[in-house]
Design an enzyme around this catalytic site. Structure first.
Site, PDB file in Angstrom:
ATOM      1  N   SER A  91       2.199  -5.652  25.116  1.00  0.00           N
ATOM      2  CA  SER A  91       1.587  -5.853  26.432  1.00  0.00           C
ATOM      3  C   SER A  91       2.096  -7.129  27.105  1.00  0.00           C
ATOM      4  O   SER A  91       2.526  -8.081  26.441  1.00  0.00           O
ATOM      5  CB  SER A  91       0.059  -5.936  26.307  1.00  0.00           C
ATOM      6  OG  SER A  91      -0.456  -4.763  25.733  1.00  0.00           O
TER       7      SER A  91
HETATM    8  N1  SAM Z   1      -1.735  -4.482  21.058  1.00  0.00           N
HETATM    9  C1  SAM Z   1      -0.323  -4.194  21.032  1.00  0.00           C
HETATM   10  C2  SAM Z   1       0.525  -5.413  20.861  1.00  0.00           C
HETATM   11  O1  SAM Z   1      -0.003  -6.518  20.812  1.00  0.00           O
HETATM   12  O2  SAM Z   1       1.737  -5.244  20.757  1.00  0.00           O
HETATM   13  C3  SAM Z   1       0.160  -3.417  22.224  1.00  0.00           C
HETATM   14  C4  SAM Z   1      -0.332  -2.055  22.195  1.00  0.00           C
HETATM   15  S1  SAM Z   1       0.598  -0.831  23.032  1.00  0.00           S
HETATM   16  C5  SAM Z   1       0.383  -1.238  24.726  1.00  0.00           C
HETATM   17  C6  SAM Z   1      -0.560   0.507  22.723  1.00  0.00           C
HETATM   18  C7  SAM Z   1      -0.615   0.929  21.272  1.00  0.00           C
HETATM   19  O3  SAM Z   1      -1.715   1.829  21.110  1.00  0.00           O
HETATM   20  C8  SAM Z   1       0.631   1.684  20.801  1.00  0.00           C
HETATM   21  O4  SAM Z   1       1.155   1.065  19.667  1.00  0.00           O
HETATM   22  C9  SAM Z   1       0.105   3.084  20.506  1.00  0.00           C
HETATM   23  O5  SAM Z   1       0.798   3.739  19.462  1.00  0.00           O
HETATM   24  C10 SAM Z   1      -1.326   2.786  20.144  1.00  0.00           C
HETATM   25  N2  SAM Z   1      -2.256   3.934  20.239  1.00  0.00           N
HETATM   26  C11 SAM Z   1      -2.325   4.916  21.158  1.00  0.00           C
HETATM   27  N3  SAM Z   1      -3.346   5.752  20.887  1.00  0.00           N
HETATM   28  C12 SAM Z   1      -3.949   5.261  19.764  1.00  0.00           C
HETATM   29  C13 SAM Z   1      -5.063   5.681  18.980  1.00  0.00           C
HETATM   30  N4  SAM Z   1      -5.785   6.760  19.273  1.00  0.00           N
HETATM   31  N5  SAM Z   1      -5.389   4.934  17.903  1.00  0.00           N
HETATM   32  C14 SAM Z   1      -4.693   3.819  17.569  1.00  0.00           C
HETATM   33  N6  SAM Z   1      -3.620   3.382  18.272  1.00  0.00           N
HETATM   34  C15 SAM Z   1      -3.256   4.094  19.356  1.00  0.00           C
END
Ligand code: SAM
Length: 218
Positions: free
Chosen positions: A67
Site C-alpha cells: 500500500s
Molecule cells: N498490508 C499489505 C502490505 O503491507 O504490503 C498490503 C496488502 S495488499 C494491498 C492486499 C492483500 O490482501 C493482498 O496480499 C491480497 O492477497 C490479500 N487478500 C485479499 N483477499 C484476502 C482475504 N480474503 N484474506 C486474506 N488476505 C486477502
C-alpha cells in the site's frame, strides 16, 4: 528482495517521506516515528527499490501491491494502536503494514489468502526478526480461534463490512476497513460500543485491490 542495507541516503528519504505525510495531514507522532524507523525498501524487489520512498503503491508479485505510505499511515492512525493491543491484519501482502503495527507495540496476527505471498513474507519477516503471527486463509472470516481482537485492519477493498470481523472485535474495539466497489472504496472506522451498538465514521476514498473470500468479492 534486495540486500538488507539501510544507508544515510535511505534514512534521508524516509525523513522526507515523513515530512510529506505530515503535510498531507497525518498527526500521530507514534505512526510517523514508526514510518521513519522501518526501511520500506527492504520490502521491495530490487528492480523497484529506488522507488520505495515515493508516496505510491507498488507491485509485490501475485497481482498484489504494497500500500501507499499515506494509506498505511492513515489506516494506522485511525486504528489508534496502543502497546499490547491484539491486532488482526487482513492481507499480509509484503508485511510492511504488519511490521508498522509491531513497531507500535501491537501483538500482530496477520492473515493472507495468496499462498506464495504468505510463504514468502513469513520467511522474509522471520529473517528481519519481526515476530508477527502468520496465518494462511480467508481473512474475510477473521481468525475465530484467536478472537477477540482489540483492533482489526483490512488492507484490501471489501464489498461489505464482514459480520465475522465485527463479531471478533472486543467491546470498545476498532475495525478499519475500506468498503466500496472493485475500483474505489470509502475508508470506514467502526467502533464497537456494545454487542449491539456500532459507531460508524466515514473518511476519504481509496483504491485497494479486492478483498476476496466468503465475505469479500468471490
Ligand atoms: N498490508 C499489505 C502490505 O503491507 O504490503 C498490503 C496488502 S495488499 C494491498 C492486499 C492483500 O490482501 C493482498 O496480499 C491480497 O492477497 C490479500 N487478500 C485479499 N483477499 C484476502 C482475504 N480474503 N484474506 C486474506 N488476505 C486477502
Amino acid at each position: 528482495m534486495i540486500k538488507l542495507e539501510d544507508t544515510y541516503k535511505h534514512k534521508g528519504q524516509r525523513k522526507a517521506l515523513v515530512k510529506l505525510l505530515r503535510e498531507k495531514g497525518i498527526q500521530s507522532e507514534a505512526v510517523l516515528e514508526a514510518i521513519n524507523t522501518l526501511p520500506r525498501h527492504f520490502f521491495f524487489d530490487s528492480a523497484l527499490a529506488s522507488h520505495a520512498y515515493e508516496d505510491k503503491a507498488f507491485p509485490i508479485g501475485e497481482g498484489q501491491t504494497i500500500s501507499q505510505p499515506y494509506t498505511v499511515a492513515f489506516q494506522t492512525e485511525l486504528l489508534n494502536v496502543k502497546p499490547g493491543d491484539k491486532v488482526l491484519e487482513i492481507g499480509t501482502g509484503s508485511g510492511y503494514q504488519g511490521s508498522i503495527l509491531h513497531l507500535l507495540g501491537a501483538e500482530v496476527h496477520s492473515i493472507e489468502y495468496q499462498a506464495k505471498l504468505f510463504e514468502r513474507t513469513k520467511k522474509f519477516l522471520g529473517k528481519l526478526g519481526i515476530p508477527l503471527k502468520f496465518y494462511f486463509g480467508d481473512g474475510s472470516q477473521g481468525i475465530p480461534q484467536q478472537a477477540p481482537f482489540d483492533k482489526i485492519i483490512v488492507t484490501a477493498g471489501a464489498p461489505i463490512v464482514p459480520t465475522s470481523l465485527l463479531n471478533q472485535l472486543k467491546i470498545g474495539g476498532i475495525l478499519v476497513i475500506p468498503v466500496g466497489d472493485r475500483k474505489t472504496q470509502k475508508m470506514l472506522k467502526l467502533t464497537k460500543q456494545s454487542a449491539t451498538k456500532i459507531i460508524k465514521e466515514e473518511f476519504n476514498n481509496f483504491a485497494f485491490v479486492p478483498l476476496l473470500g466468503k465475505e469479500g468479492w468471490v
